[in-house]
Motif scaffolding. Structure first.
Motif, mmCIF file in Angstrom:
data_model
loop_
_atom_site.group_PDB
_atom_site.id
_atom_site.type_symbol
_atom_site.label_atom_id
_atom_site.label_comp_id
_atom_site.label_asym_id
_atom_site.label_seq_id
_atom_site.Cartn_x
_atom_site.Cartn_y
_atom_site.Cartn_z
ATOM 1 N N UNK A 158 73.137 2.829 98.164
ATOM 2 C CA UNK A 158 73.019 3.424 96.621
ATOM 3 C C UNK A 158 72.069 2.512 95.678
ATOM 4 N N UNK A 159 72.058 1.076 95.753
ATOM 5 C CA UNK A 159 71.369 0.351 95.256
ATOM 6 C C UNK A 159 69.838 0.548 95.859
ATOM 7 N N UNK A 160 69.665 0.562 97.134
ATOM 8 C CA UNK A 160 68.290 0.711 97.827
ATOM 9 C C UNK A 160 67.806 2.266 97.340
ATOM 10 N N UNK A 161 68.652 3.038 97.113
ATOM 11 C CA UNK A 161 68.150 4.457 96.597
ATOM 12 C C UNK A 161 67.667 4.423 95.087
ATOM 13 N N UNK A 162 68.348 3.692 94.112
ATOM 14 C CA UNK A 162 67.954 3.507 92.879
ATOM 15 C C UNK A 162 66.565 2.858 92.966
ATOM 16 N N UNK A 163 66.504 1.785 93.788
ATOM 17 C CA UNK A 163 65.302 0.847 93.854
ATOM 18 C C UNK A 163 64.105 1.856 94.185
ATOM 19 N N UNK A 164 64.140 2.500 95.129
ATOM 20 C CA UNK A 164 63.304 3.568 95.544
ATOM 21 C C UNK A 164 62.789 4.474 94.674
ATOM 22 N N UNK A 165 63.927 5.118 93.691
ATOM 23 C CA UNK A 165 63.203 6.111 92.907
ATOM 24 C C UNK A 165 62.770 5.384 91.658
ATOM 25 N N UNK A 166 63.297 4.216 91.269
ATOM 26 C CA UNK A 166 62.218 3.423 90.310
ATOM 27 C C UNK A 166 60.920 3.375 90.707
ATOM 28 N N UNK A 167 60.561 2.939 92.020
ATOM 29 C CA UNK A 167 59.346 2.762 92.477
ATOM 30 C C UNK A 167 58.600 3.953 92.276
ATOM 31 N N UNK A 168 59.159 5.132 92.619
ATOM 32 C CA UNK A 168 58.658 6.448 92.561
ATOM 33 C C UNK A 168 58.277 6.628 90.818
ATOM 34 N N UNK A 169 58.972 6.224 90.051
ATOM 35 C CA UNK A 169 59.019 6.608 88.601
ATOM 36 C C UNK A 169 57.630 5.697 88.094
ATOM 37 N N UNK A 170 57.756 4.526 88.394
ATOM 38 C CA UNK A 170 56.429 3.655 88.127
ATOM 39 C C UNK A 170 55.323 4.271 88.769
ATOM 40 N N UNK A 171 55.447 4.766 89.892
ATOM 41 C CA UNK A 171 54.244 5.390 90.526
ATOM 42 C C UNK A 171 53.742 6.583 89.957
ATOM 43 N N UNK A 172 54.524 7.183 89.462
ATOM 44 C CA UNK A 172 54.108 8.497 88.610
ATOM 45 C C UNK A 172 53.589 8.120 87.237
ATOM 46 N N UNK A 173 54.053 7.086 86.526
ATOM 47 C CA UNK A 173 53.379 6.609 85.288
ATOM 48 C C UNK A 173 52.199 6.051 85.338
ATOM 49 N N UNK A 174 51.714 5.718 86.908
ATOM 50 C CA UNK A 174 50.415 5.187 87.075
ATOM 51 C C UNK A 174 49.506 6.292 87.534
ATOM 52 N N UNK A 175 50.117 7.654 87.664
ATOM 53 C CA UNK A 175 49.172 8.565 88.157
ATOM 54 C C UNK A 175 49.117 8.862 89.417
ATOM 55 N N UNK A 176 50.001 8.338 90.226
ATOM 56 C CA UNK A 176 49.836 8.294 91.799
ATOM 57 C C UNK A 176 50.670 9.536 92.039
ATOM 58 N N UNK A 177 50.181 10.267 93.267
ATOM 59 C CA UNK A 177 50.795 11.372 93.907
ATOM 60 C C UNK A 177 51.882 10.880 94.687
ATOM 61 N N UNK A 178 53.399 11.202 94.343
ATOM 62 C CA UNK A 178 54.480 10.892 94.990
ATOM 63 C C UNK A 178 55.061 12.046 95.595
ATOM 64 N N UNK A 179 54.639 13.122 95.796
ATOM 65 C CA UNK A 179 55.210 14.340 96.328
ATOM 66 C C UNK A 179 55.594 14.087 97.523
ATOM 67 N N UNK A 180 55.013 13.504 98.391
ATOM 68 C CA UNK A 180 55.509 13.264 99.952
ATOM 69 C C UNK A 180 56.691 12.399 100.112
ATOM 70 N N UNK A 181 56.492 11.187 98.980
ATOM 71 C CA UNK A 181 57.640 10.147 99.041
ATOM 72 C C UNK A 181 58.817 11.056 98.646
ATOM 73 N N UNK A 182 58.648 11.883 97.580
ATOM 74 C CA UNK A 182 59.912 12.559 97.060
ATOM 75 C C UNK A 182 60.726 13.335 97.923
ATOM 76 N N UNK A 183 59.932 14.163 98.726
ATOM 77 C CA UNK A 183 60.524 14.903 99.776
ATOM 78 C C UNK A 183 60.978 14.125 100.844
ATOM 79 N N UNK A 184 60.446 13.044 101.233
ATOM 80 C CA UNK A 184 61.159 12.168 102.176
ATOM 81 C C UNK A 184 62.453 11.571 101.474
ATOM 82 N N UNK A 185 62.539 11.294 100.281
ATOM 83 C CA UNK A 185 63.854 10.752 99.669
ATOM 84 C C UNK A 185 64.919 11.571 99.775
ATOM 85 N N UNK A 186 64.695 12.974 99.462
ATOM 86 C CA UNK A 186 65.254 13.934 99.377
ATOM 87 C C UNK A 186 66.090 14.203 100.821
ATOM 88 N N UNK A 187 65.494 13.922 101.740
ATOM 89 C CA UNK A 187 65.846 14.473 102.933
ATOM 90 C C UNK A 187 66.673 12.963 103.730
#
Length: 351
Positions: A158-187
């Motif tokens: 669960x910590x790892x999931x939170x860390x991964x989601x934080x990485x996605x959050x900061x990536x989005x703030x930098x304008x990085x396309x994270x759609x593929x990563x989000x789909x992977x996390x959902x799976x």
């Protein structure tokens, strides 16, 4: 098979993980891949601070922040952090503290020290309204529920999931396309369910591992945090002397321990590099230990066991291998008739 009565808290908690991770996905991922976590703006450097299994999550976090969000990140043990006379501090830095209970003494002291240098702080914890929760500027809850077994299982993923989601959050703030990563996390939850189905194979491996007293766990890259976690899990549940190493560094003298009858476990989430292939084959030729690979299947290595789950995403596979490690530690301990929930001499905060 997943709903039978389970004999220990550790076993029950291992099999709770897919539902917990699904809950985190539903809680923190909104419409249009929005990550529903509050974080500070303008962050360019991140320092993770933690102890035990939470530190292994921090090591994972340092790698995943670099690969997903292009942020400079590093991890440090809480106890080591406290020994530093001066810590890195700047306006664009964020310190992330990870603790299951929110009451880990050295991690809480580390947060107090960090705040003295004026840096912004964020905690990842399983306990809202805990000491670290109340002291942090930003906070993320793991929602794993009470973890009663000494060995961290559901709290780690669960910590790892939170860390991964934080990485996605900061990536989005930098304008990085994270759609593929989000789909992977959902799976991830559905792949964890598939990993549970590997338990018969892992049980066979556990019986094999339990016959050895000299066990080495190696890995490279992002997989090294899992190697450290595997060593810790087996040590604290079975009392066996297990060491973990980056494979390349293991070749610098440490490999001599295999002159005594030993077993090598190799954790493989990334693709097997040419150098790693060369080193593993050299070990096999010169020391002849059984080599057991958890992760990607590889025909270049003559392994005794190779337990894999078919999955293209390295992030998803990381979670799956984490669960494989937990199941392996459980099976080894059960074979040796250990009390996995209350190892001798170890205590745990379960607030």
């Amino acid at each position: 098979m997943f709903f039978k009565k389970r004999k220990s808290s550790m076993e029950r908690e291992i099999f709770e993980q897919s539902k917990i991770l699904e809950h985190l996905v539903n809680t923190y991922i909104g419409d249009n891949e929005e990550i529903l976590i509050d974080v500070p703006q303008g962050i360019e450097q991140v320092v993770f601070v933690a102890s035990g299994s939470s530190y292994h999550c921090a090591r994972y976090g340092a790698d995943v922040f670099g690969s997903i969000a292009n942020l400079e990140a590093r991890a440090i043990y809480s106890s080591e952090f406290l020994l530093k006379a001066v810590i890195p501090h700047a306006e664009n830095m964020l310190y992330i503290f990870i603790t299951q209970s929110g009451e880990t003494s050295d991690t809480n002291k580390a947060l107090i020290k960090a705040k003295q240098f004026g840096v912004r702080t964020l905690c990842i914890t399983n306990k809202e309204d805990s000491t670290i929760w109340n002291a942090s500027d930003y906070k993320v809850c793991c929602h794993a529920g009470v973890e009663r077994s000494i060995a961290a299982t559901k709290s780690l993923t669960s910590q790892m999931m939170c860390v991964t989601l934080l990485a996605l959050k900061f990536a989005k703030l930098k304008g990085i396309d994270v759609e593929n990563y989000v789909n992977e996390v959902i799976s991830i939850p559905q792949y964890i369910d598939k990993t549970y189905e590997l338990r018969p194979k892992i049980k066979t491996l556990g019986r094999f591992v339990s016959k050895y007293k000299n066990i080495v766990v190696c890995a490279d890259g992002i997989s090294y945090a899992l190697a450290k976690e595997a060593a810790l899990k087996i040590k604290e549940t079975s009392y066996l002397n297990v060491t973990s190493h980056i494979l390349g560094e293991f070749m610098h003298g440490h490999v001599a321990v295999l002159n005594n009858k030993g077993l090598l476990i190799y954790i493989l989430v990334d693709d097997l590099s040419y150098i790693a292939t060369k080193n593993l084959n050299k070990i096999k030729e010169e020391y002849r230990p059984p080599i057991c690979i958890l992760g990607n299947k590889n025909v270049k290595i003559n392994s005794t066991f190779n337990i894999n789950i078919d999955c293209e995403s390295k992030i998803v596979k990381y979670f799956c291998v984490a669960v494989m490690i937990q199941l392996l530690a459980l099976e080894v301990a059960m074979k040796l008739h250990r009390n996995v929930d209350k190892p001798h001499g170890l205590d745990k905060v379960v607030k």
